[in-house]
Design an enzyme around this catalytic site. Sequence first.
Site, PDB file in Angstrom:
ATOM      1  CB  SER A  59      -5.158  -8.643   8.434  1.00  0.00           C
ATOM      2  OG  SER A  59      -6.121  -8.185   7.084  1.00  0.00           O
ATOM      3  CE1 TYR A 114      -2.315  -3.366   7.384  1.00  0.00           C
ATOM      4  CE2 TYR A 114      -3.375  -4.987   5.995  1.00  0.00           C
ATOM      5  CZ  TYR A 114      -3.333  -3.786   7.220  1.00  0.00           C
ATOM      6  OH  TYR A 114      -3.962  -4.414   8.362  1.00  0.00           O
TER       7      TYR A 114
END
Lengths: 255, 451
Positions: free
Chosen positions: A144, A157
């Site tokens: 990501s 995360y």
Amino acid sequence: MRDGLGRPQTVLLLGGTSGIGQAIAGELLPYAGNLILAGRDPEALAEAAQRLDGPRRQVSTLHYDALAPAAATVDALATAAARYGDLDVIVLAVGVLAEEAALTDTPAVEQAMRTNLLGPLLAVHAAAARLRAQGHGTLVVLSSVAAVRTRDGLFSYGVAKSALDVYARRIGRSLRGSGARVLVVRPGHVRTRMTAGLPEPPFTTGPAEVAARVGRALNGRASLIHSPAVLRPVTTVLRMLPTALYRRLQEGTTS
Amino acid sequence: MQNSTLVEGWGRATRSRATVVTPGQGGTDEDWAAVFAGAGSRGLIARGGGRSYGDAAQNAGGLVLDMRGQGGIGTVDPVTATVEAGAGVTVGELVRHLAPRGWTLPVVPGSAGVTVGGAIAADVHGKNHRRHGTFGAQVAAMSVLTPAYGPMEMSLTVNAEQFWATVGGLGLTGIIRRARLRLIPLGSWWVTTVDDEQPSLDRVLERLRAVAATSEHAVAWVDHGGAGVVTGARPARLGALVPGRVAAGRRTPVLPGRGIAWPPVSAAADRVRRFAARIRPRHERSLAELHFPLDALPGWAGLHGRRGLVQYQFTVPFGAEDVLAEALHGTRSAGFAPSLSVLKLFAEANPAPLSFPAPGWSLAMDFAARAALAPVLDRLDERVAAAGGRVYLVKDSRVRPDLLDAMYPGLARWRAVRSMLDPEHRLVSDLARRLRLTDQRISDLVEAGHA
Ligand SMILES: Cc1cc2nc3c(=O)[nH]c(=O)nc-3n(C[C@H](O)[C@H](O)[C@H](O)COP(=O)(O)OP(=O)(O)OC[C@H]3O[C@@H](n4cnc5c(N)ncnc54)[C@H](O)[C@@H]3O)c2cc1C
């Protein structure tokens, strides 16, 4: 085997209920081929399998849990390979998005870290070992842009994705000369079930765009791509910004 | 994997890494048996001259046995009109070696770099199938190293079933070590070729039939509209048997994009070919120039761009000419211009279950390897299979495995013989994996069905 026109015959999706993962699998097997959706929730997998089924596609499901011990991951890969033969592309799309506020106690953090970090790391390792032995194949790892610059509200995360991103690229380098390869994909904000309800930052895309970009990259030699491509320069700039300025820019956006 | 080498198909569109080993010349049977013993779980495959367009001589993660060192040409036995040659001897070497002695190979494929082993394993054909059949049909006897039984002599009378499974068997029944090949007398190293331009596919086919009936060699080149040039060849200058020097081909660059398979370029090339045939139809050529035209262009694959080329060669029975027409304009109207389309005519098939030639027409088309071509050729495959035709496996790199049974009705029989010769699946290639040719489960089903 991938054929002379670059088509894979067999794709394994670890994290079989992932929207982006499914879009990638669909993109890679447009006309025919074998797809194995591996994940925890049998009903959601069955539903996805039905959705992805096509005239000359064989879609099946497989139990896989990122929280399980490493040996179970190795077994899941072996089971997948026993079903259709060599795994041409393995897509790793395991992860949950939890706001920092939701990680109320240490066990919750442990759970999130095992799902987003330890499980995927082990999967990268096991998948790379299998592809190396096969002498061909691509491991697509969904990272990501959050791996590049972690956000305050999602730093668990982000940290997990950073570690996965680094690990996957390292393993990718170690595969050089083996015929196998790792492709790390850093999408920006993607409209999926996981991000539903979150505010949409600039450069938001859909799963189909990510999938198309992965499909093209598979026929090239890149080991790292961003989706959309513009995020590469953008994240480079973001990474270099002073923290205070970055904080101010972040307000109201999620990535 | 350590010491792995990138092994590519001749079309450069398929590639994988393997450990390439080169066995010494000769070697005892024990040495050769050790080769099998040393193959790990990914197995091994023999590789000859690497002239397969696709992945037939690749084995990802496993062993690739480079057979080119297995040379040696024996003396011609004039009584049986045969010669013995090592599996690594190329047809080019053989043709040149035999010519001054007044002999030649009856069947020669389109590249001099094809080895005896590769020619048998693919059961290759020449431009004279009507006269002599395939290369396999010229094998009087061969010595094959099989995983289950070690060295095995095979011929039409000894181990005949294994013989025919190995002819066209794509290296998956054993390693061919030597073969005794039938020869025909050679009248001249020189041939006269006559080009004949025809305006439509019907006329090209009609003419090709006539030329094949009367000339030693016959072939036609066609453009997307079906117009083309039929070329026949017959011996010239009888008694002139010394091979001339062949000009070394120039290495061609890798072109960007689709290269010469770009429609405007291919259309221009088509016009040039027809024009040349019209203004100068007659040529005196050497056997080498006749047999191996593309060898003058080393790097043909690169002329199709960085991703190389795929060749689509199929055969359909007489009567299914509409499939030829569809292949020619269907691909073109979908935006894919073949850089080369070559027609041949086939007569009787031989008993080898995986042999390609069957009575009818053969069309071979070279395309730049692009992902978007896949659905176009997939549809064509279905038309070909429905018409009772098949694609040529040694040139393939993309056909779908589920069509194979229809294309090769002898597949089940071949699998049964193969699994006796190699029950533990030591022999495997990327092509075998892709097409599930040696699939245990399928062969189990077949055996169960036969019991
Ligand atoms: C320019 C060009 C023109 C061609 N024209 C024709 C043509 O006119 N007609 C035609 O039929 N084909 C033609 N071909 C295809 C070619 O004849 C076949 O691909 C042939 O099999 C190549 O032989 P090779 O020695 O290069 O073998 P490779 O390409 O190295 O291997 C081909 C197959 O043979 C097997 N093999 C090789 N050696 C052995 C061995 N010793 N024992 C067991 N198996 C072995 C391999 O495992 C593989 O399955 C052409 C190819 C090119 C590049």
